[in-house]
Design a protein around this motif. Sequence first.
Motif, PDB file in Angstrom:
ATOM      1  N   LEU B  90       1.557  -1.153  -0.133  1.00  0.00           N
ATOM      2  CA  LEU B  90      -0.083  -0.465  -0.230  1.00  0.00           C
ATOM      3  C   LEU B  90       1.167   1.198  -0.139  1.00  0.00           C
ATOM      4  CD1 LEU B  90      -2.921   1.420   0.184  1.00  0.00           C
ATOM      5  CD2 LEU B  90      -2.671   1.303   2.740  1.00  0.00           C
ATOM      6  N   PHE B  91       1.965   1.011   1.107  1.00  0.00           N
ATOM      7  CA  PHE B  91       2.398   2.163   1.135  1.00  0.00           C
ATOM      8  C   PHE B  91       3.664   2.888   0.091  1.00  0.00           C
ATOM      9  CE2 PHE B  91       1.898   2.121   6.204  1.00  0.00           C
ATOM     10  CZ  PHE B  91       0.707   3.250   5.924  1.00  0.00           C
ATOM     11  N   GLY B  92       4.132   1.507  -0.719  1.00  0.00           N
ATOM     12  CA  GLY B  92       4.828   1.365  -1.904  1.00  0.00           C
ATOM     13  C   GLY B  92       4.582   1.773  -2.874  1.00  0.00           C
ATOM     14  N   ALA B  93       3.047   1.475  -3.046  1.00  0.00           N
ATOM     15  CA  ALA B  93       2.495   2.033  -4.114  1.00  0.00           C
ATOM     16  C   ALA B  93       1.847   3.111  -4.003  1.00  0.00           C
ATOM     17  CB  ALA B  93       1.411   1.263  -4.522  1.00  0.00           C
ATOM     18  N   MET B  94       1.492   4.383  -3.163  1.00  0.00           N
ATOM     19  CA  MET B  94       1.230   5.377  -3.315  1.00  0.00           C
ATOM     20  C   MET B  94       2.771   6.115  -2.791  1.00  0.00           C
ATOM     21  SD  MET B  94      -1.141   4.754   0.702  1.00  0.00           S
ATOM     22  CE  MET B  94      -0.397   6.615   1.185  1.00  0.00           C
ATOM     23  N   ALA B  95       3.685   5.540  -2.531  1.00  0.00           N
ATOM     24  CA  ALA B  95       4.689   6.833  -2.737  1.00  0.00           C
ATOM     25  C   ALA B  95       5.858   6.022  -4.227  1.00  0.00           C
ATOM     26  CB  ALA B  95       6.045   5.653  -1.808  1.00  0.00           C
ATOM     27  N   ALA B  96       5.070   4.943  -4.833  1.00  0.00           N
ATOM     28  CA  ALA B  96       5.825   5.028  -6.150  1.00  0.00           C
ATOM     29  C   ALA B  96       4.868   6.031  -7.125  1.00  0.00           C
ATOM     30  CB  ALA B  96       5.455   3.236  -6.346  1.00  0.00           C
ATOM     31  N   TRP B  97       3.410   6.358  -6.922  1.00  0.00           N
ATOM     32  CA  TRP B  97       2.663   7.028  -7.758  1.00  0.00           C
ATOM     33  C   TRP B  97       3.074   8.349  -7.400  1.00  0.00           C
ATOM     34  CZ3 TRP B  97      -0.712   7.135 -11.445  1.00  0.00           C
ATOM     35  CH2 TRP B  97      -0.801   8.228 -11.612  1.00  0.00           C
ATOM     36  N   ALA B  98       3.728   8.683  -6.244  1.00  0.00           N
ATOM     37  CA  ALA B  98       3.702  10.421  -6.225  1.00  0.00           C
ATOM     38  C   ALA B  98       4.985   9.987  -6.623  1.00  0.00           C
ATOM     39  CB  ALA B  98       4.639  10.638  -4.663  1.00  0.00           C
ATOM     40  N   LEU B  99       6.419   9.798  -6.512  1.00  0.00           N
ATOM     41  CA  LEU B  99       6.839  10.022  -7.681  1.00  0.00           C
ATOM     42  C   LEU B  99       7.396   9.984  -8.810  1.00  0.00           C
ATOM     43  CD1 LEU B  99       9.597   8.050  -4.800  1.00  0.00           C
ATOM     44  CD2 LEU B  99       9.073  10.733  -4.767  1.00  0.00           C
ATOM     45  N   TYR B 149      10.026  -5.088   9.311  1.00  0.00           N
ATOM     46  CA  TYR B 149      10.279  -5.297   7.638  1.00  0.00           C
ATOM     47  C   TYR B 149       9.178  -4.331   6.952  1.00  0.00           C
ATOM     48  CZ  TYR B 149      11.283  -9.214   9.794  1.00  0.00           C
ATOM     49  OH  TYR B 149      11.936 -11.147  11.146  1.00  0.00           O
ATOM     50  N   ILE B 150       8.573  -3.537   7.329  1.00  0.00           N
ATOM     51  CA  ILE B 150       8.403  -2.236   6.308  1.00  0.00           C
ATOM     52  C   ILE B 150       9.179  -1.531   5.356  1.00  0.00           C
ATOM     53  CG2 ILE B 150       6.341  -0.253   6.329  1.00  0.00           C
ATOM     54  CD1 ILE B 150       5.143  -1.757   8.178  1.00  0.00           C
ATOM     55  N   ALA B 151       9.756  -0.989   6.480  1.00  0.00           N
ATOM     56  CA  ALA B 151      11.305  -0.242   5.782  1.00  0.00           C
ATOM     57  C   ALA B 151      12.023  -1.090   4.967  1.00  0.00           C
ATOM     58  CB  ALA B 151      11.791   0.750   7.300  1.00  0.00           C
ATOM     59  N   GLN B 152      12.123  -1.966   5.476  1.00  0.00           N
ATOM     60  CA  GLN B 152      13.323  -3.138   4.857  1.00  0.00           C
ATOM     61  C   GLN B 152      13.313  -2.917   3.269  1.00  0.00           C
ATOM     62  OE1 GLN B 152      15.418  -6.588   6.136  1.00  0.00           O
ATOM     63  NE2 GLN B 152      13.516  -7.705   4.924  1.00  0.00           N
ATOM     64  N   GLY B 153      11.393  -3.441   3.271  1.00  0.00           N
ATOM     65  CA  GLY B 153      10.848  -3.661   1.732  1.00  0.00           C
ATOM     66  C   GLY B 153       9.969  -2.266   1.012  1.00  0.00           C
ATOM     67  N   LEU B 154      10.087  -1.155   1.412  1.00  0.00           N
ATOM     68  CA  LEU B 154      10.071  -0.717   0.806  1.00  0.00           C
ATOM     69  C   LEU B 154      11.135  -0.062  -0.541  1.00  0.00           C
ATOM     70  CD1 LEU B 154       8.286   1.827   3.534  1.00  0.00           C
ATOM     71  CD2 LEU B 154       6.890   1.242   1.174  1.00  0.00           C
ATOM     72  N   PRO B 155      12.180   0.240  -0.775  1.00  0.00           N
ATOM     73  CA  PRO B 155      12.251   0.839  -1.387  1.00  0.00           C
ATOM     74  C   PRO B 155      12.553  -0.348  -2.799  1.00  0.00           C
ATOM     75  CG  PRO B 155      13.861   0.825  -0.038  1.00  0.00           C
ATOM     76  CD  PRO B 155      12.495  -0.066   0.928  1.00  0.00           C
ATOM     77  N   LEU B 156      12.420  -1.331  -2.711  1.00  0.00           N
ATOM     78  CA  LEU B 156      12.173  -2.361  -3.785  1.00  0.00           C
ATOM     79  C   LEU B 156      11.607  -2.309  -4.304  1.00  0.00           C
ATOM     80  CD1 LEU B 156      14.186  -4.368  -5.729  1.00  0.00           C
ATOM     81  CD2 LEU B 156      12.893  -6.321  -4.263  1.00  0.00           C
ATOM     82  N   ALA B 157      10.082  -2.247  -3.386  1.00  0.00           N
ATOM     83  CA  ALA B 157       8.523  -2.118  -4.342  1.00  0.00           C
ATOM     84  C   ALA B 157       8.333  -0.825  -4.536  1.00  0.00           C
ATOM     85  CB  ALA B 157       7.764  -2.063  -2.795  1.00  0.00           C
ATOM     86  N   ILE B 158       9.112   0.307  -4.370  1.00  0.00           N
ATOM     87  CA  ILE B 158       8.648   1.753  -4.305  1.00  0.00           C
ATOM     88  C   ILE B 158       9.105   1.497  -6.484  1.00  0.00           C
ATOM     89  CG2 ILE B 158      10.130   3.789  -5.105  1.00  0.00           C
ATOM     90  CD1 ILE B 158       8.697   3.912  -1.556  1.00  0.00           C
ATOM     91  N   MET B 159      10.902   0.869  -5.631  1.00  0.00           N
ATOM     92  CA  MET B 159      11.659   0.940  -7.323  1.00  0.00           C
ATOM     93  C   MET B 159      10.688  -0.094  -8.988  1.00  0.00           C
ATOM     94  SD  MET B 159      15.237   0.461  -8.520  1.00  0.00           S
ATOM     95  CE  MET B 159      14.996  -1.964  -8.464  1.00  0.00           C
ATOM     96  N   ILE B 160      10.489  -0.839  -8.157  1.00  0.00           N
ATOM     97  CA  ILE B 160       9.170  -1.765  -9.363  1.00  0.00           C
ATOM     98  C   ILE B 160       8.176  -1.246  -9.394  1.00  0.00           C
ATOM     99  CG2 ILE B 160       8.528  -4.269  -9.852  1.00  0.00           C
ATOM    100  CD1 ILE B 160      10.989  -4.969  -7.738  1.00  0.00           C
ATOM    101  N   LEU B 161       7.213  -0.728  -8.276  1.00  0.00           N
ATOM    102  CA  LEU B 161       5.852  -0.028  -9.197  1.00  0.00           C
ATOM    103  C   LEU B 161       6.425   0.979  -9.408  1.00  0.00           C
ATOM    104  CD1 LEU B 161       4.339  -1.256  -5.418  1.00  0.00           C
ATOM    105  CD2 LEU B 161       4.141  -2.683  -7.683  1.00  0.00           C
ATOM    106  N   SER B 162       7.123   2.195  -9.438  1.00  0.00           N
ATOM    107  CA  SER B 162       7.107   2.688 -10.074  1.00  0.00           C
ATOM    108  C   SER B 162       8.232   2.690 -11.241  1.00  0.00           C
ATOM    109  CB  SER B 162       8.321   3.756  -9.908  1.00  0.00           C
ATOM    110  OG  SER B 162       9.669   3.737  -9.526  1.00  0.00           O
ATOM    111  N   GLU B 163       8.385   1.483 -11.949  1.00  0.00           N
ATOM    112  CA  GLU B 163       8.822   1.941 -12.785  1.00  0.00           C
ATOM    113  C   GLU B 163       7.299   1.293 -14.148  1.00  0.00           C
ATOM    114  OE1 GLU B 163      12.319  -0.680 -14.758  1.00  0.00           O
ATOM    115  OE2 GLU B 163      12.397   0.132 -13.119  1.00  0.00           O
ATOM    116  N   PHE B 164       6.568   0.044 -13.656  1.00  0.00           N
ATOM    117  CA  PHE B 164       5.015  -0.431 -14.003  1.00  0.00           C
ATOM    118  C   PHE B 164       3.858   0.878 -14.098  1.00  0.00           C
ATOM    119  CE2 PHE B 164       6.887  -4.580 -12.991  1.00  0.00           C
ATOM    120  CZ  PHE B 164       6.157  -5.794 -14.216  1.00  0.00           C
ATOM    121  N   MET B 165       4.534   1.963 -13.584  1.00  0.00           N
ATOM    122  CA  MET B 165       3.234   2.568 -13.193  1.00  0.00           C
ATOM    123  C   MET B 165       3.929   4.384 -14.668  1.00  0.00           C
ATOM    124  SD  MET B 165       2.949   3.794  -9.590  1.00  0.00           S
ATOM    125  CE  MET B 165       1.756   2.733  -8.201  1.00  0.00           C
ATOM    126  N   GLN B 166       5.122   4.252 -14.546  1.00  0.00           N
ATOM    127  CA  GLN B 166       5.320   4.581 -16.160  1.00  0.00           C
ATOM    128  C   GLN B 166       4.800   4.067 -17.145  1.00  0.00           C
ATOM    129  OE1 GLN B 166       9.767   5.526 -15.085  1.00  0.00           O
ATOM    130  NE2 GLN B 166       9.386   6.162 -13.505  1.00  0.00           N
TER     131      GLN B 166
END
Lengths: 304, 279
Positions: B90-99, B149-166
């Motif tokens: 959830l947080f990863g997708a939100m941040a990926a979207w914003a970025l 674990y949330i802090a640990q998982g966020l970076p990769l999630a944000i990177m992969i999801l923002s690539e898809f969102m583009q």
Amino acid sequence: MKKPFPWHILVFLTPAFLIYAVFSAFPLLDTLRLGFYTTSETGSQHFAWLANYRMLLFDPNWSEGFWNAMGNNVKFFLVHMLIQNPLGLLLAALLSMRGVRGAKAYQTLLFLPTLLSVVIIGFIWQLILSPLWGVAETLLGYVGLAEHFQPWLGQEETALYTLSLMSVWQFVGIPMMLIYAALIAIPDEIIEAAVVEGASAWRIFWTIRVPLILPTLGLVTILTFVGNFNAFDLIYSVKGALAGPSYSTDILGTYFYRAFFGYQSQLGSATLGAAVATLMFLVILAGVGVYFFFVQRKLQRFSF
Amino acid sequence: MQHKVTRFAGSTFTHVILAGYSILALFPIVLIAINAFKDRASIFDSPLSLPNAESWSLIGFEKAMKNAHFFSFFGNSMIVTVTSLFFILLFGAMAAWALSEYRFRGNRWLMAFFAFGIMVPIRLGTVSILKIMVSLELVNTLTALILVYIAQGLPLAIMILSEFMQQIPKELKEAARCDGVGEFKIFFQVILPLIRPAVATVAVFTMVPIWNDLWFPLILAPGEETQTITLGVQQFIGQYATDWNAVLASLSLAVLPVLVLYMFFSRQLIRGITAGAVK
């Protein structure tokens, strides 16, 4: 007209930013800071500039252990580079050949060990290699090599390599998958053109496919590096915090754990642990730096 | 003719290597599984044979099940993994979207800030993480693990999801905006459903390390009530080292959830990697 403040951006970003900043970025910085402090017997912390580092790197009581762990970690990494990654490349190359029946099934099977916990992996291999149960000895006997069996995990000269190979066995699926993904992304036309020119499969592989996947090989290398210099679980679950026999399997991760939590008569110290973590951070940063400045900059990513 | 022979030899070679290595990959797991169903004598006498009418025994599973904590370990792992995963996605997708969607000052800086976490393991901050958890009185709670674990998982999630969102076509978003749909509605009702395949890929990548982690449970939540299955099994092995039936059976049980998960997600996982989700 002034644009309204973009509240939505703030709402989207804040949760991720806060959690990541508080539980990852800040602790990392704070650990770097703590490395410059020492803990007195009463438990209070004083700024001590480089005292911890001087102790870790030069005081024989600590430095011997540190350099031993560092050396072992380098060996641990080299075994992965020399065996895991070439093996991953070989398996990926075979999987990506056209018309291999059952390629999907092989992929699934080969990736399976990667998903299991190292605690389980460690214990399974411990059982197999133990002289007590004798499965390994029996298996060697089938091919007439029973007299070569040794308690590899228990001997100082072989324990580290045995553990490295166990880790290779578990994680070979990751380089395999990444390389496989890169190989099948190469457009058919390039390969077909070479086939028409009469190039052999062997030549096509080394002169066309491998150069095209160099960025992936670079990525695999840096992932292996970071993973290996941060490893802990396997050694701890097979050998315990003391990384025996007589520290022959000690790597930076287990050394860090002992500095932080202590062991036997040695008291643990948060500040000394922080100093070890900082040194590990520097090693990883150096590796990542080399990768970004010398490898990734030179390798262009091919986009098809 | 000669061409055919070489091709045949080539494909035989391929299958010999792939099948050989598959056996090597599976052998230890199979070995544990078959011995978990045998009585004690047969585990020692004939470890390599399948259980038969004589050696069949479920005593190990009975013992493992009788261990009062076994189910609580499972439950803890489930809670930690599922909760962390939900918030990472959830947080990863939100941040990926914003970025990836909005241009604002500090955008690139924030991207780099998150990207840093992909390369530098959170484990190196353990000394401070423990300090923070002590001061928040979260030691020996599952919350501590979940936050880390949330802090640990966020970076990769944000990177992969923002690539898809583009890759989502611009027209779609513009059309929604022209109709006066708010930014939150666009994200939750248009974008999130569109990136479902990417979310599944990220889920698998994030889930496995969390489920299998030994380090943070050992340091942040070693208490009996909060142990995860990985830590629990590790201590169970130590405690019952001589009770082979129980150890083998509990190992088989501990492998089971990951196997089920893998069966469920393996196609998605492999498709995700080969589609270039991780570059």
